[in-house]
Design an enzyme around this catalytic site. Sequence first.
Site, PDB file in Angstrom:
ATOM      1  N   ASP A  27      28.556  19.744 -46.976  1.00 18.40           N
ATOM      2  CA  ASP A  27      27.609  19.551 -48.071  1.00 18.40           C
ATOM      3  C   ASP A  27      27.489  20.814 -48.909  1.00 18.40           C
ATOM      4  O   ASP A  27      27.463  20.768 -50.142  1.00 18.40           O
ATOM      5  CB  ASP A  27      26.239  19.157 -47.492  1.00 18.40           C
ATOM      6  CG  ASP A  27      25.242  18.787 -48.564  1.00 18.40           C
ATOM      7  OD1 ASP A  27      25.595  17.997 -49.463  1.00 18.40           O
ATOM      8  OD2 ASP A  27      24.107  19.290 -48.527  1.00 18.40           O
ATOM      9  N   LYS A  85      31.465  27.702 -37.322  1.00 14.54           N
ATOM     10  CA  LYS A  85      30.695  28.883 -36.908  1.00 14.54           C
ATOM     11  C   LYS A  85      30.765  28.987 -35.387  1.00 14.54           C
ATOM     12  O   LYS A  85      29.763  29.198 -34.693  1.00 14.54           O
ATOM     13  CB  LYS A  85      29.242  28.774 -37.398  1.00 14.54           C
ATOM     14  CG  LYS A  85      28.438  30.067 -37.280  1.00 14.54           C
ATOM     15  CD  LYS A  85      28.901  31.164 -38.214  1.00 14.54           C
ATOM     16  CE  LYS A  85      27.984  32.388 -38.107  1.00 14.54           C
ATOM     17  NZ  LYS A  85      28.474  33.512 -38.925  1.00 14.54           N
ATOM     18  N   ASP A 133      30.819  31.571 -43.265  1.00 13.30           N
ATOM     19  CA  ASP A 133      30.391  32.580 -44.226  1.00 13.30           C
ATOM     20  C   ASP A 133      31.585  33.278 -44.862  1.00 13.30           C
ATOM     21  O   ASP A 133      31.602  33.556 -46.063  1.00 13.30           O
ATOM     22  CB  ASP A 133      29.428  33.588 -43.583  1.00 13.30           C
ATOM     23  CG  ASP A 133      29.844  34.013 -42.186  1.00 13.30           C
ATOM     24  OD1 ASP A 133      30.419  33.186 -41.476  1.00 13.30           O
ATOM     25  OD2 ASP A 133      29.589  35.162 -41.795  1.00 13.30           O
ATOM     26  N   TYR A 177      22.886  17.482 -40.280  1.00 17.70           N
ATOM     27  CA  TYR A 177      22.616  16.593 -41.406  1.00 17.70           C
ATOM     28  C   TYR A 177      22.299  15.167 -40.952  1.00 17.70           C
ATOM     29  O   TYR A 177      21.845  14.343 -41.734  1.00 17.70           O
ATOM     30  CB  TYR A 177      23.823  16.597 -42.347  1.00 17.70           C
ATOM     31  CG  TYR A 177      23.499  16.384 -43.798  1.00 17.70           C
ATOM     32  CD1 TYR A 177      23.366  15.102 -44.318  1.00 17.70           C
ATOM     33  CD2 TYR A 177      23.329  17.461 -44.657  1.00 17.70           C
ATOM     34  CE1 TYR A 177      23.085  14.900 -45.655  1.00 17.70           C
ATOM     35  CE2 TYR A 177      23.041  17.272 -45.998  1.00 17.70           C
ATOM     36  CZ  TYR A 177      22.930  15.981 -46.486  1.00 17.70           C
ATOM     37  OH  TYR A 177      22.642  15.783 -47.816  1.00 17.70           O
TER      38      TYR A 177
END
Length: 356
Positions: free
Chosen positions: A252, A193, A228, A127
């Site tokens: 976000d 992740k 996830d 980002y």
Amino acid sequence: MHQVTLIPGDGIGPEITAAMKRVVEATGVDIAWDVQEAGEAVMESEGTPLPDRVIDSIKRNKVAIKGPITTPVGTGFRSINVALRKALDLYINLRPAKTYGADRYGQMPDARPIDIVIFRENTEDLYAGIEFEAGSDDAAKLRSCLAELGGKVRDDAAISIKPISEFGTRRIVRAAFEYALANGRKKVTCVHKANIMKHTDGLFLQIAREIAEEYAEHGIEFEDAIVDAACMRLVMDPSQFDVMVMANLYGDILSDVCAGLVGGLGIAPGANIGDNEALFEPVHGSAPKRAGQGIANPTALILSSAMMLRHLGESEAAASIENAVADVITKRETVTYDLGGKASTEEYADAIIAAL
């Protein structure tokens, strides 16, 4: 008296800012508003959507609250919000998600109320916007460097870089644990992740685990969750989460997931906090198509003002606003269209003031 920078914003910003200002003043807290215009409203007259005077005001007052701002096309700014965060090093993006009487879509009858606080790192990760256009000389140079390191990137690929530093990770994770300690929270979840991005998210997770050990003696539980899987768990049973900490992009996305679980972006407050300054704002955008109609929902900005008051040490006033919002939304007699009612922005604000 508290000195606070007030940035009305554009689109629906001025309308919901006026409503928020009335609610805050109704609490009796003495605030001197230092009004600073930014965004499209000053682009023509000052040549920039973010004049230096705005940043100077926030540095001077230390606390600011803003309505949503539209980033004008072609100014060189990716986002005025991002520019403010970078200029002031507001590395904590604090986003609570709490049920205030708004129904969660698909909520089971026995579902417990949601009360999650997300700590999103605000300065690094994808980002941060370090990108190279496909076909550019910079992209070609980067591909060449990656090839020497054993990485293969197609010639027609655009490239983004994901920086995750030990410094940036330590301060956001520690902020999450300090918040949990100060507010009686029981668990911190690190979202990552690291199973795939072993050096970036891996570093984030490693630092989080190290810091978690320092707070174990205070009874704060720690867990980590792959992003996830965290999304799935949020949808299935959000009550299993308390404080969540994560890098910029995940924050976000997941903060919007949480907003959806409690009723939408219209009731999602936020704060951007650094070591010296704090900027409070709603999560949602400026909704220019709704501007001037008097129907915008000011809840997110009103709840952001409650966060601001708590930051200023006005905890009683902050709690009174939150309780009033919960009361009005639960009764459903005077709420805006997005909450299933027909009230105008001003009528809704009047109802909250009456409930204080």
